[in-house]
Structures are given as C-alpha cells and as structure tokens.
Design a protein around this motif. Structure first.
Motif, PDB file in Angstrom:
ATOM      1  N   LYS A 166      42.554  40.273  32.372  1.00  0.00           N
ATOM      2  CA  LYS A 166      43.325  40.515  33.573  1.00  0.00           C
ATOM      3  C   LYS A 166      42.580  41.739  34.247  1.00  0.00           C
ATOM      4  N   ASN A 167      42.233  42.836  33.358  1.00  0.00           N
ATOM      5  CA  ASN A 167      41.708  44.013  33.940  1.00  0.00           C
ATOM      6  C   ASN A 167      40.378  43.689  34.391  1.00  0.00           C
TER       7      ASN A 167
ATOM      8  N   GLU B 191      39.312  40.735  35.674  1.00  0.00           N
ATOM      9  CA  GLU B 191      39.854  40.036  36.918  1.00  0.00           C
ATOM     10  C   GLU B 191      40.058  41.178  38.198  1.00  0.00           C
ATOM     11  N   LYS B 192      41.129  42.091  37.794  1.00  0.00           N
ATOM     12  CA  LYS B 192      41.532  43.024  38.774  1.00  0.00           C
ATOM     13  C   LYS B 192      40.108  43.732  39.213  1.00  0.00           C
TER      14      LYS B 192
ATOM     15  N   LYS C 144      38.005  41.767  41.802  1.00  0.00           N
ATOM     16  CA  LYS C 144      38.572  41.983  42.957  1.00  0.00           C
ATOM     17  C   LYS C 144      38.307  43.307  43.755  1.00  0.00           C
TER      18      LYS C 144
END
Length: 286
Positions: free
Chosen positions: A268-269, A271-272, A275
């Motif tokens: 998740k981190n 992917e963040k 972005k």
C-alpha cells in the motif's frame, strides 16, 4: 534676454509640462494608441515644437493649447466609460477576420487588408494554415487575436488531469555581485542560506552577475566570466532518485516478507509513494 537662452528655457519648461502631462494620461499613451489618442499625440508634439522655437509668440497661448489637448483625452475617456457606442466610435471595434477556419473576405476589404497581410499576421502568431484557426479577430489597436481549433491547441496539465503547483515569480537575489536583501526576505531566506547555495555551485558572490531563485527554491546564477561553466542544480533530481529508491525498496520488502500484514502495508505504501512520484516527477526533472 538672448533668443538662444529663451529657447533653452522654453525647452526645459515644455519637457517638464509634457512629462507631467504624460504621467497624468497614463501608461496607455506609451503602448497601444487608439485613432483619437494618435491624433492627440501628434498635435501635442506640434504644439510643443511651436512652443519651443516660436520665441516671438506668446508662451502662455502655447501652454493653454497644450492644456486643452491634454484635457480632451480625460473627457473622452470619461464619456467612453459611460457610453459603449461612443467608446466604439472613438476607439474602434474588433473585426472578425477568420471564423470556423473560413476567411471573412468582406471584413478584410472593409479594413483594407490583403490576404498577404493577413497571412503575415498569422505567421507572427506561429500559425501557417488558415484551417487550423477557429476564430481570429483584428483588435482595435491593430493586433490579431487567434483561437486555434481544439485539436490544434497545445496540451496542458489540465487536459492530462495533472495537478501542478502554482508558480510564483522568480526573485532576483544577486545583482552585479551584490546581495539584495528584500527579495531574500520575500522568499523567507537569509544570506547564510544564499552563501551555502553558492558554495554548492562552487562560485563566489563577487563573480555573480545575476542570481535568481525560482518558485521551487532553486538558485540559478549567471557569472561575469562567461567561460566558467556552472553545474546545474542537483537537489531536485537527487530527491526524485531517492523517492524512486524508497518506492523500489518498499516493493522488495513486500516480496521478501511472509507476513500478510507486513506485505499489505509495504504494498500500500509503495503504491501511495508511486502516485506521489507520478505527480511530481515532471517538476523534479525540471
């Protein structure tokens, strides 16, 4: 009083009056003139010439004529603000030359423009094909305003759904080898910060002809000695490289752990962070 001395005095007096008159009329007199303002400017110049060299004439009459012609633009401007028809008559109106990629021949003839003159105006706007133009209008001041068709307009960040930060004007912090404190304070920086940035570039303040700080806080300099090569700023590319490394490390951590919670957190981190990189990469590459 000798005539030559009177001419000198009249010249100084006229220059003073003309300077004050121009200041009162505003900056528009120095840029684009309407037909009426053009006529007024020529007349004021003629009056000034007579006022300076016509020593046998009454100087007060010349000053009175100058005052009348200086007052007329104020009156015309006031009426123009209140009456659009009067404003259109005095200042002129824009005339459509191209609409939907089609040249309006009647309007060209009305304004006494040839097709060659229209093409010259288009080329000055970097347009070489009439069919690329959606709308073109000849403004009252003589400039040609152009709206390209949608498919011929350059892409913008908005078209790509990119969020870009606002850009502020660059601040000149060094000029002629001297530090300007007011621009430094505007960007909330000190002389110590400036000296540190100069040390990174390997230059001394005495050799800097011009130094500017952009909206991202980067210092760029132009040196007195043009033979010296100044290395480009590296902070932003280094930051981008660090962010990419962190994102890659997070992916490796996600692949290297067997714990589901840790794997999910790292993914998740990652992917963040990716972005964020996508949003700022074009800025940091700068």
């Amino acid at each position: 009083m000798p005539e030559w001395f009177e001419v000198v005095l009249r010249s100084l007096l006229f220059l003073t009056v003309l300077f004050a008159t121009t200041k009162l009329l505003g900056k528009r007199q120095l840029s684009q003139l309407s037909f009426f303002e053009y006529v007024v400017g020529i007349t004021i110049g003629s009056i000034g010439g007579e006022l300076v060299t016509g020593v046998e004439k009454n100087i007060m009459h010349g000053l009175l004529g100058l005052a009348v012609f200086a007052a007329i633009p104020f009156l015309v401007g006031f009426i123009s603000l209140k009456n659009k028809a009067f404003r259109d008559f005095m200042e002129g109106r824009g005339v459509v030359f191209i609409k939907n990629g089609k040249i309006m021949e009647d309007n060209l003839k009305k304004e006494r423009y040839t097709i060659d003159e229209l093409m010259e105006l288009l080329r000055k706007k970097d347009v070489f094909q009439v069919s690329d133009v959606e709308f073109a209008v000849l403004e009252a001041a003589g400039d040609l305003s152009i709206l390209l068709k949608k498919e011929n307009q350059p892409l913008t960040p908005k078209d790509l759904n990119l969020q870009v930060p606002s850009i502020k004007e660059p601040q000149t912090v060094i000029m002629d080898g001297k530090i300007l404190d007011e621009p430094l304070s505007t960007i909330n920086q000190s002389r110590n910060w400036l000296n540190t940035e100069l040390d990174k570039l390997g230059v001394t303040i005495e050799n800097v002809f011009l130094g500017q700080v952009d909206s991202y806080g980067q210092l760029t300099v132009d040196l007195f000695d043009d033979k010296i090569e100044v290395p480009p700023p590296t902070e932003m590319p280094l930051l981008l490289a660090t962010m990419k490394k962190c994102q890659a490390d997070l992916e490796l951590f996600a692949l290297g752990t067997e714990r589901k919670e840790a794997k999910s957190m790292y993914s998740k981190n990652s992917e963040k962070l990716q972005k964020v990189i996508d949003k700022v990469e074009h800025i940091l590459k700068g």
